[in-house]
Write a protein that holds these residues in place. Structure first.
Motif, PDB file in Angstrom:
ATOM      1  N   HIS A 297       0.831  -1.207   0.000  1.00 50.89           N
ATOM      2  CA  HIS A 297       0.000   0.000   0.000  1.00 50.89           C
ATOM      3  C   HIS A 297       0.868   1.261   0.000  1.00 50.89           C
ATOM      4  O   HIS A 297       0.593   2.232  -0.742  1.00 50.89           O
ATOM      5  CB  HIS A 297      -0.916  -0.017   1.209  1.00 50.89           C
ATOM      6  CG  HIS A 297      -1.839   1.159   1.285  1.00 50.89           C
ATOM      7  ND1 HIS A 297      -2.855   1.369   0.371  1.00 50.89           N
ATOM      8  CD2 HIS A 297      -1.893   2.211   2.173  1.00 50.89           C
ATOM      9  CE1 HIS A 297      -3.494   2.467   0.676  1.00 50.89           C
ATOM     10  NE2 HIS A 297      -2.928   3.011   1.766  1.00 50.89           N
ATOM     11  N   LYS A 298       1.950   1.282   0.793  1.00 50.23           N
ATOM     12  CA  LYS A 298       2.845   2.433   0.823  1.00 50.23           C
ATOM     13  C   LYS A 298       3.534   2.622  -0.515  1.00 50.23           C
ATOM     14  O   LYS A 298       3.743   3.760  -0.992  1.00 50.23           O
ATOM     15  CB  LYS A 298       3.884   2.267   1.923  1.00 50.23           C
ATOM     16  CG  LYS A 298       3.309   2.384   3.328  1.00 50.23           C
ATOM     17  CD  LYS A 298       4.403   2.222   4.367  1.00 50.23           C
ATOM     18  CE  LYS A 298       3.836   2.351   5.783  1.00 50.23           C
ATOM     19  NZ  LYS A 298       4.897   2.160   6.820  1.00 50.23           N
ATOM     20  N   ARG A 299       3.913   1.509  -1.144  1.00 50.93           N
ATOM     21  CA  ARG A 299       4.574   1.610  -2.445  1.00 50.93           C
ATOM     22  C   ARG A 299       3.627   2.196  -3.486  1.00 50.93           C
ATOM     23  O   ARG A 299       4.030   3.030  -4.321  1.00 50.93           O
ATOM     24  CB  ARG A 299       5.048   0.229  -2.884  1.00 50.93           C
ATOM     25  CG  ARG A 299       5.825   0.239  -4.202  1.00 50.93           C
ATOM     26  CD  ARG A 299       6.308  -1.161  -4.546  1.00 50.93           C
ATOM     27  NE  ARG A 299       7.260  -1.625  -3.538  1.00 50.93           N
ATOM     28  CZ  ARG A 299       7.832  -2.840  -3.593  1.00 50.93           C
ATOM     29  NH1 ARG A 299       7.512  -3.681  -4.579  1.00 50.93           N
ATOM     30  NH2 ARG A 299       8.693  -3.181  -2.659  1.00 50.93           N
ATOM     31  N   ASN A 300       2.378   1.786  -3.445  1.00 56.11           N
ATOM     32  CA  ASN A 300       1.398   2.344  -4.389  1.00 56.11           C
ATOM     33  C   ASN A 300       1.186   3.846  -4.149  1.00 56.11           C
ATOM     34  O   ASN A 300       1.062   4.645  -5.104  1.00 56.11           O
ATOM     35  CB  ASN A 300       0.076   1.594  -4.278  1.00 56.11           C
ATOM     36  CG  ASN A 300       0.171   0.166  -4.780  1.00 56.11           C
ATOM     37  OD1 ASN A 300       0.995  -0.117  -5.660  1.00 56.11           O
ATOM     38  ND2 ASN A 300      -0.658  -0.718  -4.243  1.00 56.11           N
ATOM     39  N   ARG A 305       2.210   9.535  -5.778  1.00 53.92           N
ATOM     40  CA  ARG A 305       2.746  10.846  -5.447  1.00 53.92           C
ATOM     41  C   ARG A 305       3.773  11.298  -6.483  1.00 53.92           C
ATOM     42  O   ARG A 305       3.817  12.458  -6.899  1.00 53.92           O
ATOM     43  CB  ARG A 305       3.361  10.818  -4.058  1.00 53.92           C
ATOM     44  CG  ARG A 305       3.754  12.200  -3.550  1.00 53.92           C
ATOM     45  CD  ARG A 305       4.358  12.138  -2.156  1.00 53.92           C
ATOM     46  NE  ARG A 305       3.392  11.615  -1.190  1.00 53.92           N
ATOM     47  CZ  ARG A 305       3.484  10.423  -0.610  1.00 53.92           C
ATOM     48  NH1 ARG A 305       4.507   9.621  -0.899  1.00 53.92           N
ATOM     49  NH2 ARG A 305       2.566  10.034   0.264  1.00 53.92           N
ATOM     50  N   MET A 306       4.644  10.362  -6.908  1.00 55.74           N
ATOM     51  CA  MET A 306       5.652  10.703  -7.918  1.00 55.74           C
ATOM     52  C   MET A 306       5.000  11.051  -9.245  1.00 55.74           C
ATOM     53  O   MET A 306       5.422  11.990  -9.951  1.00 55.74           O
ATOM     54  CB  MET A 306       6.614   9.526  -8.100  1.00 55.74           C
ATOM     55  CG  MET A 306       7.501   9.272  -6.889  1.00 55.74           C
ATOM     56  SD  MET A 306       8.599   7.850  -7.127  1.00 55.74           S
ATOM     57  CE  MET A 306       9.546   8.427  -8.522  1.00 55.74           C
ATOM     58  N   ASN A 311       3.527  15.316 -13.136  1.00 55.67           N
ATOM     59  CA  ASN A 311       2.503  16.025 -13.906  1.00 55.67           C
ATOM     60  C   ASN A 311       2.532  17.527 -13.620  1.00 55.67           C
ATOM     61  O   ASN A 311       2.351  18.364 -14.523  1.00 55.67           O
ATOM     62  CB  ASN A 311       1.110  15.453 -13.585  1.00 55.67           C
ATOM     63  CG  ASN A 311       0.949  14.030 -14.105  1.00 55.67           C
ATOM     64  OD1 ASN A 311       1.596  13.655 -15.097  1.00 55.67           O
ATOM     65  ND2 ASN A 311       0.076  13.276 -13.451  1.00 55.67           N
ATOM     66  N   ILE A 312       2.760  17.870 -12.348  1.00 57.91           N
ATOM     67  CA  ILE A 312       2.845  19.289 -11.992  1.00 57.91           C
ATOM     68  C   ILE A 312       4.045  19.969 -12.663  1.00 57.91           C
ATOM     69  O   ILE A 312       3.936  21.075 -13.192  1.00 57.91           O
ATOM     70  CB  ILE A 312       2.921  19.454 -10.446  1.00 57.91           C
ATOM     71  CG1 ILE A 312       1.606  19.000  -9.823  1.00 57.91           C
ATOM     72  CG2 ILE A 312       3.238  20.895 -10.072  1.00 57.91           C
ATOM     73  CD1 ILE A 312       1.657  18.940  -8.307  1.00 57.91           C
ATOM     74  N   LEU A 313       5.187  19.300 -12.679  1.00 64.61           N
ATOM     75  CA  LEU A 313       6.390  19.860 -13.325  1.00 64.61           C
ATOM     76  C   LEU A 313       6.167  20.020 -14.839  1.00 64.61           C
ATOM     77  O   LEU A 313       6.564  21.021 -15.440  1.00 64.61           O
ATOM     78  CB  LEU A 313       7.595  18.949 -13.082  1.00 64.61           C
ATOM     79  CG  LEU A 313       8.117  18.923 -11.637  1.00 64.61           C
ATOM     80  CD1 LEU A 313       9.228  17.876 -11.506  1.00 64.61           C
ATOM     81  CD2 LEU A 313       8.610  20.296 -11.249  1.00 64.61           C
TER      82      LEU A 313
END
Length: 318
Positions: A297-300, A305-306, A311-313
């Motif tokens: 779950h943390k990896r997903n 987040r990455m 996408n923001i950059l």
């Protein structure tokens, strides 16, 4: 015990010898107090011994003309067998010889074998190698013992092969009694073949039983000293039967390893060779389920987040 308590009397021949002079015996191997009342204990039979050192004493005068060497196999005296009250004695092979003009003292030591209820409930007859009460139905007997089972099978097999049985064997009204020499040889052949075969597999020992070990001492009686009490032409027999000790120890047949014993043994072996305990199993389950799920779950979440940051950059550059 009375014939009504040992045999299926309704199936026996009318001329078969029966002992019916007694009322109910109230005798049971596990019930030493006879329903818990002292009054019934005093009225019941076989009579209960109160303590060691006191027992049965028997003295008999027997005419010398009563000897039958053809019947007694050249033995002078009597044959005695000590057995449980619920089985039929057979004096052909197993007996104690009580000779004339001797004082015989028989000291007995009971051997009580009991079986745990869990063993009877959880294991089959072949696994525990014994038969519990009311588990086996015999043709002629109400009470199951190994000796009664042997006699039951012997009577049935003898009737089927020889067409008759000996007079002392249990039989139906339609069964003939052997009366010729050839028939006696047939009965002897059947008996030898049964005992040479694996008769124990058909007649397992009873789960709750009592047997007796005996020590015998014999001393000669001086008839001259008893000339006033022993008439001419008579022989005397004197016998005493008593318990050896005030108490005795029984044996309990039970399972060597139960379910909990097996699990405990497995846990002990694993702890000894692998250092594993119950907490170790819990940790294995934790890392295989909860910890693995949390890591995935943390990896997903990190991947999402990455992707969002990328996408923001890209939008800013455009």
């Amino acid at each position: 015990m009375s014939s009504h308590e040992i045999y299926n009397v309704d199936l026996l021949a009318d001329d078969f010898p029966k002992v019916d002079e007694f009322t109910l015996s109230y005798w049971h191997l596990k019930d030493f107090t006879v329903n818990g009342t002292l009054e019934m204990r005093n009225l019941s039979y076989p009579y209960r011994m109160r303590n060691a050192g006191k027992g049965l004493e028997l003295s008999m005068l027997v005419p010398k003309t009563e000897n039958d060497f053809l019947c007694s196999e050249l033995l002078q005296g009597f044959k005695v067998q000590i057995h449980s009250a619920d089985e039929v004695p057979r004096l052909k092979k197993h007996f104690y010889h009580i000779p004339f003009d001797h004082d015989v003292r028989i000291t007995i030591n009971p051997n009580l074998m009991m079986t745990s209820p869990s063993l009877i409930k959880n294991y089959s007859q072949k696994q525990r190698k014994c038969i519990a009460e009311n588990e086996h139905n015999l043709s002629f007997f109400k009470k199951y013992t190994q000796r009664n089972c042997h006699l039951d099978i012997l009577a049935i097999e003898t009737n089927q092969i020889c067409g008759c049985v000996l007079f002392w064997m249990p039989r139906f009204n339609s069964t003939k009694v052997c009366s010729f020499y050839q028939q006696f040889k047939c009965v002897e052949h059947v008996e030898n073949s049964l005992y040479n075969a694996n008769l124990t597999s058909k007649c397992l020992p009873v789960c709750d039983s009592i047997t007796y070990d005996a020590e015998i001492s014999i001393s000669k009686i001086e008839l001259k000293a008893l000339s006033k009490f022993v008439p001419e032409g008579f022989k005397i027999i004197k016998m005493s039967v008593l318990f050896k000790d005030q108490q005795y120890f029984g044996s309990l047949r039970s399972e060597l390893y139960g379910t909990l014993d097996f699990l405990a043994a497995c846990g002990g072996i694993l702890s000894l060779f692998m250092g594993i305990s119950l907490l170790s199993f819990i940790e294995i389950m934790y890392f295989a389920t909860l910890r693995l799920t949390c890591n995935l779950h943390k990896r997903n979440l990190a991947k999402k987040r990455m992707v969002a940051q990328q996408n923001i950059l890209n939008n800013q550059i455009d």
